[in-house]
Write an enzyme that holds these catalytic residues in place. Structure first.
Site, PDB file in Angstrom:
ATOM      1  N   HIS A 386      21.921   8.318   1.566  1.00  0.00           N
ATOM      2  CA  HIS A 386      21.484   6.925   1.419  1.00  0.00           C
ATOM      3  C   HIS A 386      20.081   6.725   1.987  1.00  0.00           C
ATOM      4  O   HIS A 386      19.187   6.207   1.312  1.00  0.00           O
ATOM      5  CB  HIS A 386      22.492   6.026   2.151  1.00  0.00           C
ATOM      6  CG  HIS A 386      22.199   4.559   2.081  1.00  0.00           C
ATOM      7  ND1 HIS A 386      22.845   3.721   1.200  1.00  0.00           N
ATOM      8  CD2 HIS A 386      21.334   3.778   2.777  1.00  0.00           C
ATOM      9  CE1 HIS A 386      22.381   2.491   1.358  1.00  0.00           C
ATOM     10  NE2 HIS A 386      21.466   2.500   2.312  1.00  0.00           N
ATOM     11  N   GLU A 387      19.876   7.162   3.221  1.00  0.00           N
ATOM     12  CA  GLU A 387      18.570   6.957   3.867  1.00  0.00           C
ATOM     13  C   GLU A 387      17.470   7.803   3.213  1.00  0.00           C
ATOM     14  O   GLU A 387      16.311   7.394   3.165  1.00  0.00           O
ATOM     15  CB  GLU A 387      18.667   7.263   5.360  1.00  0.00           C
ATOM     16  CG  GLU A 387      19.667   6.398   6.132  1.00  0.00           C
ATOM     17  CD  GLU A 387      19.430   4.907   5.983  1.00  0.00           C
ATOM     18  OE1 GLU A 387      18.284   4.500   5.679  1.00  0.00           O
ATOM     19  OE2 GLU A 387      20.384   4.134   6.162  1.00  0.00           O
ATOM     20  N   HIS A 390      16.090   5.722   0.427  1.00  0.00           N
ATOM     21  CA  HIS A 390      15.097   4.765   0.930  1.00  0.00           C
ATOM     22  C   HIS A 390      13.752   5.462   1.177  1.00  0.00           C
ATOM     23  O   HIS A 390      12.692   4.945   0.826  1.00  0.00           O
ATOM     24  CB  HIS A 390      15.574   4.144   2.245  1.00  0.00           C
ATOM     25  CG  HIS A 390      16.613   3.088   2.098  1.00  0.00           C
ATOM     26  ND1 HIS A 390      16.473   2.014   1.242  1.00  0.00           N
ATOM     27  CD2 HIS A 390      17.809   2.922   2.719  1.00  0.00           C
ATOM     28  CE1 HIS A 390      17.545   1.240   1.349  1.00  0.00           C
ATOM     29  NE2 HIS A 390      18.360   1.769   2.222  1.00  0.00           N
TER      30      HIS A 390
END
Length: 594
Positions: A386-387, A390
């Site tokens: 997920h990160e 980003h």
């Protein structure tokens, strides 16, 4: 016992020295910003008198903002390494105060830009020096109906510290002052309940532990119910005040205007979810059957369906899995992810005093950074993916856009992160090693839908209701908050779930309610990512190229246009429905696994 910061190997720490090698370098930038602020003050009142004045003001603002981003990001990330460090607390506080000062000093800019005659502004923009600022000026001129006089804007900027009192009081009460009772863990040992271990207790295989954690958490919040009601109402009134002061029709219009989002997008989300609640109810009924429960309660929601399976994913293995899972995005993307692993973008493990949770951050002049508290489990694996999403989005935006247009809007911020998770989920389902592992992963994916799409939409509906009530001059009491929130839970979770009375207090625990009309973006972002990942995995030859162009577009366009070019129209109900169709397929697959 957690290790201290100095006991963690350097290979598992991020390299903040790539921003500032020492405090002297940091202080030099603090001084530069202060000097630039003195320079920009000279243009107050005369910004529109010539094209050169306009250029000089915008150029100074760009320099100030870019430097301040470096100081702010660095000091706060440095503090997050060990939140007990008073020196770092002081430096991050200095950055906070400087940010407020910047907002106050530069508050004259927008009103003065807006007051420039249209014909004169068009002449100015023909100047080659000003062409890089044309998009910025266009964005500012959009705000003309909602912008006040320079003096009024200065007053509103000065009010920001006061306006945050309700949120600060919530933070202090919820995370510093409240003390939760001790409960018995799975081993029968007394353990103090905390925000940090609450979610773990809700995943416990021992139902009594889950129930005790749930009841004690909300019983404790109930003791402070009137104070929490006052802080939340204060936050709602803050948004309504600023909306009215700027002549918006409502707080929600003021919030959506910034991203150029139509209210129909927000309303469509709530309406489409309402039409698909039967799939959620079917999933929860299946969950009750898998767990062999006569009744399923709110404290059973986070219980894994497979009791005996404990999937371990050490960090080194996680890196390998993610590189394989993201292969559909192509070599260029994979090389970027490999750089994140090799070049110390990531602060991996927990240490004493380290900020909890996870995030991706950085400045225009740095590479992205990721804070983790990696636990060698499935959740940590997905958090890392997920990160990284980003970080990839930030990297591409900064490399392909000038500073002023490099910051993508929050509306699209969760798309890249969620798409990474969905590709990872697809990979893990295809490579599961047993029926139990497949059910475990299916359940994990379904929980992402439940908590990110359905639950965040429920939050969004709660926000819409309470703001409308306040705008209609209705008082928001603790009882009112609890009744609205309880009824929404009953609606979203359905008749097969025992909606416990305690859940009515959950609104008091949600920090996002102090960032008004933010949570719906999780649901829309997840839905957009579901459509885009579907396009990529289905073999659409242009899907990856369009997606990478979306990542590279940064903040150069408004979000709805960016997503349309990438292949998803968020103004069309179908964008939400495609995600919910995927959810339905997965629920049907889970049913076959019984």
């Amino acid at each position: 016992m957690l290790e201290n910061r100095n006991e963690i190997k350097d290979e598992f720490k991020w390299d903040l020295e790539s921003i500032y090698k020492n405090e002297d370098e940091l202080n030099k930038d603090f001084e530069k910003i202060k000097n630039l602020l003195e320079d920009i003050k000279k243009y107050k009142g005369i910004l529109g008198e010539s094209e050169d004045n306009l250029y000089q003001t915008l150029n100074l603002y760009e320099q100030i903002s870019r430097l301040a981003e470096n100081t702010y990001v660095y000091t706060h990330m440095k503090q997050h390494e060990d939140t007990r460090d008073t020196k770092q607390q002081s430096l991050s506080g200095k950055s906070d105060m400087l940010s407020t000062q910047i907002g106050t000093v530069t508050s004259f800019m927008i009103p003065e830009i807006i007051s420039i005659d249209e014909e004169k502004m068009n002449e100015y923009l023909n100047n080659d020096k000003l062409k890089p600022y044309k998009k910025l000026i266009d964005q500012i001129l959009r705000k003309k109906p909602y912008t006040l006089s320079p003096k009024e804007e200065e007053i509103l900027a000065m009010s920001s510290d006061v306006a945050n009192v309700a949120e600060n009081a919530f933070d202090m009460l919820s995370f510093a002052d409240i003390k939760f009772p001790e409960i018995e863990d799975e081993k029968g040992e007394k353990v103090r309940l905390t925000h940090g271990n609450f979610s773990k207790f809700l995943q416990s295989k021992n139902r009594e532990v889950r129930k005790n954690a749930f009841v004690n958490m909300y019983d404790t919040y109930t003791k402070y119910k009137n104070t929490f009601a006052a802080t939340l109402e204060g936050s709602v009134k803050r948004e309504i005040f600023y909306a009215k002061a700027r002549n918006y029709d409502s707080a929600i219009q003021a919030s959506l205007f910034e991203d150029d989002i139509n209210l129909s997008v927000y309303d469509n989300l709530i309406e489409v979810i309402a039409k698909n609640l039967d799939t959620m109810h079917k999933y929860l009924k299946l969950k009750k059957e898998f767990l062999r429960l006569d009744e399923i309660h709110m404290y059973d929601m986070y219980t894994p369906l497979v009791e005996k399976l404990d999937i371990k994913k050490p960090y080194e293995e996680a890196k390998e899995i993610i590189l394989k899972a993201l292969k559909p995005l192509g070599d260029e993307y994979l090389e970027l992810i490999q750089r994140a692993f090799d070049e110390k973008w990531i602060d991996v493990y927990e240490n004493e005093g380290k900020k909890g949770g996870a995030y991706s951050w950085g400045s225009y002049d740095s590479h992205p950074f990721i804070l983790l508290n990696y636990k060698d489990d499935l959740n940590s694996l997905f958090t890392l993916a997920h990160e990284l999403g980003h970080s990839a989005h930030s990297y591409y935006s900064r490399k392909n856009q000038p500073y002023l247009y490099s910051h993508y809007k929050i509306f699209v911020a969760e798309v890249a992160s969620t798409l990474n998770e969905q590709l990872l989920m697809d990979y893990m389902l295809k490579n599961s090693k047993s029926d139990d592992e497949r059910v475990y992963i299916l359940n994990y994916y379904l929980e992402q839908f439940r908590t990110t799409v359905y639950r965040q939409t429920m939050f969004a509906e709660f926000e819409k209701i309470i703001h409308e009530k306040s705008e209609n001059q209705e008082t928001l009491t603790n009882e009112e908050f609890c009744n609205i929130y309880y009824d929404l839970n009953a609606k979203y979770y359905g008749k097969d779930v025992c909606v416990d009375d305690e859940i009515g207090m959950e609104w008091a625990r949600v920090p996002h309610f102090y960032s008004n009309f933010y949570v719906y973006k999780y649901a829309t972002g997840f839905s957009a990512a579901a459509t885009l990942s579907h396009n990529i995995l289905s073999g659409d030859s242009n899907a990856v190229d369009k997606y990478l162009e979306f990542l590279k577009s940064g903040g150069s366009e408004y979000p709805l246009n960016q997503l349309k070019k990438a292949g998803v129209d968020m103004e069309d109900e179908k964008a939400i429905q495609i995600a919910l169709d995927t959810f339905k397929e997965l629920v049907d697959e889970l049913e076959k696994s019984k």
